[in-house]
Design a protein around this motif. Structure first.
Motif, PDB file in Angstrom:
ATOM      1  N   LYS A  88      58.145 -55.443  57.920  1.00  0.00           N
ATOM      2  CA  LYS A  88      56.914 -55.037  57.996  1.00  0.00           C
ATOM      3  C   LYS A  88      55.727 -56.636  57.571  1.00  0.00           C
ATOM      4  CE  LYS A  88      57.542 -50.146  57.829  1.00  0.00           C
ATOM      5  NZ  LYS A  88      56.754 -49.168  56.978  1.00  0.00           N
ATOM      6  N   LEU A  89      55.161 -56.810  57.856  1.00  0.00           N
ATOM      7  CA  LEU A  89      54.140 -57.257  57.650  1.00  0.00           C
ATOM      8  C   LEU A  89      52.124 -56.806  56.127  1.00  0.00           C
ATOM      9  CD1 LEU A  89      52.851 -59.444  60.357  1.00  0.00           C
ATOM     10  CD2 LEU A  89      53.997 -60.476  59.159  1.00  0.00           C
ATOM     11  N   TYR A  90      52.804 -57.182  55.730  1.00  0.00           N
ATOM     12  CA  TYR A  90      51.700 -56.934  54.185  1.00  0.00           C
ATOM     13  C   TYR A  90      50.283 -57.920  53.402  1.00  0.00           C
ATOM     14  CZ  TYR A  90      55.856 -53.934  53.890  1.00  0.00           C
ATOM     15  OH  TYR A  90      56.825 -52.470  54.169  1.00  0.00           O
ATOM     16  N   ASP A  91      49.482 -57.246  53.459  1.00  0.00           N
ATOM     17  CA  ASP A  91      48.238 -57.720  53.208  1.00  0.00           C
ATOM     18  C   ASP A  91      48.525 -59.029  51.503  1.00  0.00           C
ATOM     19  OD1 ASP A  91      47.342 -56.996  55.319  1.00  0.00           O
ATOM     20  OD2 ASP A  91      46.264 -56.211  55.230  1.00  0.00           O
ATOM     21  N   GLU A  92      48.305 -59.684  51.371  1.00  0.00           N
ATOM     22  CA  GLU A  92      48.132 -60.414  50.458  1.00  0.00           C
ATOM     23  C   GLU A  92      46.772 -60.844  49.517  1.00  0.00           C
ATOM     24  OE1 GLU A  92      50.930 -63.721  49.375  1.00  0.00           O
ATOM     25  OE2 GLU A  92      49.421 -64.314  50.208  1.00  0.00           O
ATOM     26  N   LYS A  93      46.632 -60.441  48.069  1.00  0.00           N
ATOM     27  CA  LYS A  93      45.351 -60.696  47.376  1.00  0.00           C
ATOM     28  C   LYS A  93      45.980 -62.181  46.973  1.00  0.00           C
ATOM     29  CE  LYS A  93      43.794 -57.070  45.336  1.00  0.00           C
ATOM     30  NZ  LYS A  93      43.424 -56.426  44.543  1.00  0.00           N
ATOM     31  N   MET A  94      44.377 -62.842  46.452  1.00  0.00           N
ATOM     32  CA  MET A  94      44.572 -64.091  45.622  1.00  0.00           C
ATOM     33  C   MET A  94      44.009 -63.767  44.463  1.00  0.00           C
ATOM     34  SD  MET A  94      44.067 -67.823  47.026  1.00  0.00           S
ATOM     35  CE  MET A  94      44.210 -69.411  45.511  1.00  0.00           C
ATOM     36  N   TYR A  95      44.416 -64.223  43.158  1.00  0.00           N
ATOM     37  CA  TYR A  95      43.418 -64.291  42.232  1.00  0.00           C
ATOM     38  C   TYR A  95      43.104 -65.750  41.195  1.00  0.00           C
ATOM     39  CZ  TYR A  95      45.266 -59.169  41.994  1.00  0.00           C
ATOM     40  OH  TYR A  95      45.394 -58.489  42.294  1.00  0.00           O
ATOM     41  N   GLU A  96      42.987 -65.776  40.629  1.00  0.00           N
ATOM     42  CA  GLU A  96      42.462 -67.154  39.786  1.00  0.00           C
ATOM     43  C   GLU A  96      41.119 -67.161  39.191  1.00  0.00           C
ATOM     44  OE1 GLU A  96      40.030 -70.160  42.192  1.00  0.00           O
ATOM     45  OE2 GLU A  96      38.133 -69.301  41.972  1.00  0.00           O
ATOM     46  N   ILE A  97      42.126 -67.403  37.836  1.00  0.00           N
ATOM     47  CA  ILE A  97      41.402 -67.824  36.909  1.00  0.00           C
ATOM     48  C   ILE A  97      41.711 -69.248  36.096  1.00  0.00           C
ATOM     49  CG2 ILE A  97      41.536 -67.513  33.865  1.00  0.00           C
ATOM     50  CD1 ILE A  97      43.938 -65.138  34.666  1.00  0.00           C
ATOM     51  N   LEU A  98      40.210 -69.334  35.011  1.00  0.00           N
ATOM     52  CA  LEU A  98      39.462 -71.324  35.137  1.00  0.00           C
ATOM     53  C   LEU A  98      39.932 -71.222  33.556  1.00  0.00           C
ATOM     54  CD1 LEU A  98      36.211 -71.596  37.961  1.00  0.00           C
ATOM     55  CD2 LEU A  98      39.072 -72.484  37.923  1.00  0.00           C
ATOM     56  N   GLN A  99      40.173 -72.193  33.749  1.00  0.00           N
ATOM     57  CA  GLN A  99      40.595 -72.453  31.860  1.00  0.00           C
ATOM     58  C   GLN A  99      38.884 -72.450  31.398  1.00  0.00           C
ATOM     59  OE1 GLN A  99      40.718 -76.548  30.281  1.00  0.00           O
ATOM     60  NE2 GLN A  99      42.062 -76.398  29.319  1.00  0.00           N
ATOM     61  N   GLU A 100      37.432 -72.604  31.647  1.00  0.00           N
ATOM     62  CA  GLU A 100      36.459 -72.508  31.032  1.00  0.00           C
ATOM     63  C   GLU A 100      36.527 -70.972  30.172  1.00  0.00           C
ATOM     64  OE1 GLU A 100      34.813 -73.919  34.909  1.00  0.00           O
ATOM     65  OE2 GLU A 100      36.027 -74.618  34.028  1.00  0.00           O
ATOM     66  N   ASP A 101      36.442 -70.314  31.598  1.00  0.00           N
ATOM     67  CA  ASP A 101      35.668 -68.404  31.791  1.00  0.00           C
ATOM     68  C   ASP A 101      36.409 -68.281  31.333  1.00  0.00           C
ATOM     69  OD1 ASP A 101      34.129 -69.106  33.941  1.00  0.00           O
ATOM     70  OD2 ASP A 101      35.661 -69.033  35.594  1.00  0.00           O
ATOM     71  N   TYR A 102      38.367 -67.988  31.234  1.00  0.00           N
ATOM     72  CA  TYR A 102      39.079 -67.918  29.562  1.00  0.00           C
ATOM     73  C   TYR A 102      38.755 -68.250  28.278  1.00  0.00           C
ATOM     74  CZ  TYR A 102      43.345 -67.776  26.616  1.00  0.00           C
ATOM     75  OH  TYR A 102      44.055 -67.653  24.902  1.00  0.00           O
ATOM     76  N   LEU A 103      38.537 -69.247  27.922  1.00  0.00           N
ATOM     77  CA  LEU A 103      38.094 -69.519  26.688  1.00  0.00           C
ATOM     78  C   LEU A 103      37.298 -68.893  26.588  1.00  0.00           C
ATOM     79  CD1 LEU A 103      39.228 -73.389  26.420  1.00  0.00           C
ATOM     80  CD2 LEU A 103      40.056 -71.602  25.547  1.00  0.00           C
ATOM     81  N   ASN A 104      35.429 -68.786  27.250  1.00  0.00           N
ATOM     82  CA  ASN A 104      34.861 -67.865  26.950  1.00  0.00           C
ATOM     83  C   ASN A 104      34.621 -66.551  27.089  1.00  0.00           C
ATOM     84  OD1 ASN A 104      31.736 -67.659  26.774  1.00  0.00           O
ATOM     85  ND2 ASN A 104      31.575 -67.037  29.072  1.00  0.00           N
ATOM     86  N   LYS A 105      35.265 -65.989  27.615  1.00  0.00           N
ATOM     87  CA  LYS A 105      35.754 -64.349  27.495  1.00  0.00           C
ATOM     88  C   LYS A 105      36.619 -64.008  26.115  1.00  0.00           C
ATOM     89  CE  LYS A 105      35.859 -60.761  29.477  1.00  0.00           C
ATOM     90  NZ  LYS A 105      34.926 -59.868  30.459  1.00  0.00           N
ATOM     91  N   ARG A 106      38.035 -64.983  26.157  1.00  0.00           N
ATOM     92  CA  ARG A 106      38.584 -64.767  24.848  1.00  0.00           C
ATOM     93  C   ARG A 106      38.109 -65.544  23.374  1.00  0.00           C
ATOM     94  NH1 ARG A 106      44.175 -63.758  23.885  1.00  0.00           N
ATOM     95  NH2 ARG A 106      45.061 -65.221  21.737  1.00  0.00           N
ATOM     96  N   TYR A 107      37.174 -66.290  23.975  1.00  0.00           N
ATOM     97  CA  TYR A 107      36.585 -67.058  22.471  1.00  0.00           C
ATOM     98  C   TYR A 107      34.614 -66.715  22.174  1.00  0.00           C
ATOM     99  CZ  TYR A 107      41.773 -67.858  21.329  1.00  0.00           C
ATOM    100  OH  TYR A 107      42.895 -68.160  21.601  1.00  0.00           O
TER     101      TYR A 107
END
Length: 82
Positions: free
Chosen positions: A58-77
């Motif tokens: 069977k064929l299935y749908d796929e979801k794509m994600y991304e995380i940018l370094q600047e967004d990660y650093l801003n959210k984390r620190y």
């Protein structure tokens, strides 16, 4: 915890600028990925319809994600690197 350490290493130790990853929609890990991107400032880029064929034929749908370094650093620190 291993995934959180991996994300930290990718951005802080190896200085990658972006992580892209995918999940087959309906896979139980999908909810954890949704929480992961929310926690680290990522986003859902989109869905590809009928993109992956699994061993059941069977064929299935796929979801794509991304995380940018600047967004990660801003959210984390609380750092704005942009």
């Amino acid at each position: 915890m291993d995934v959180m350490q991996m994300v930290k290493d990718i951005f802080e130790k190896y200085n990658f600028q972006k992580i892209d990853f995918f999940v087959i929609i309906g896979n139980p890990i999908e909810q954890q990925y949704d929480r992961l991107i929310q926690k680290y400032g990522g986003r859902i880029v989109g869905t590809r319809k009928r993109h992956v064929m699994l061993p059941d034929g069977k064929l299935y749908d796929e979801k794509m994600y991304e995380i940018l370094q600047e967004d990660y650093l801003n959210k984390r620190y609380g750092k704005d690197t942009g």
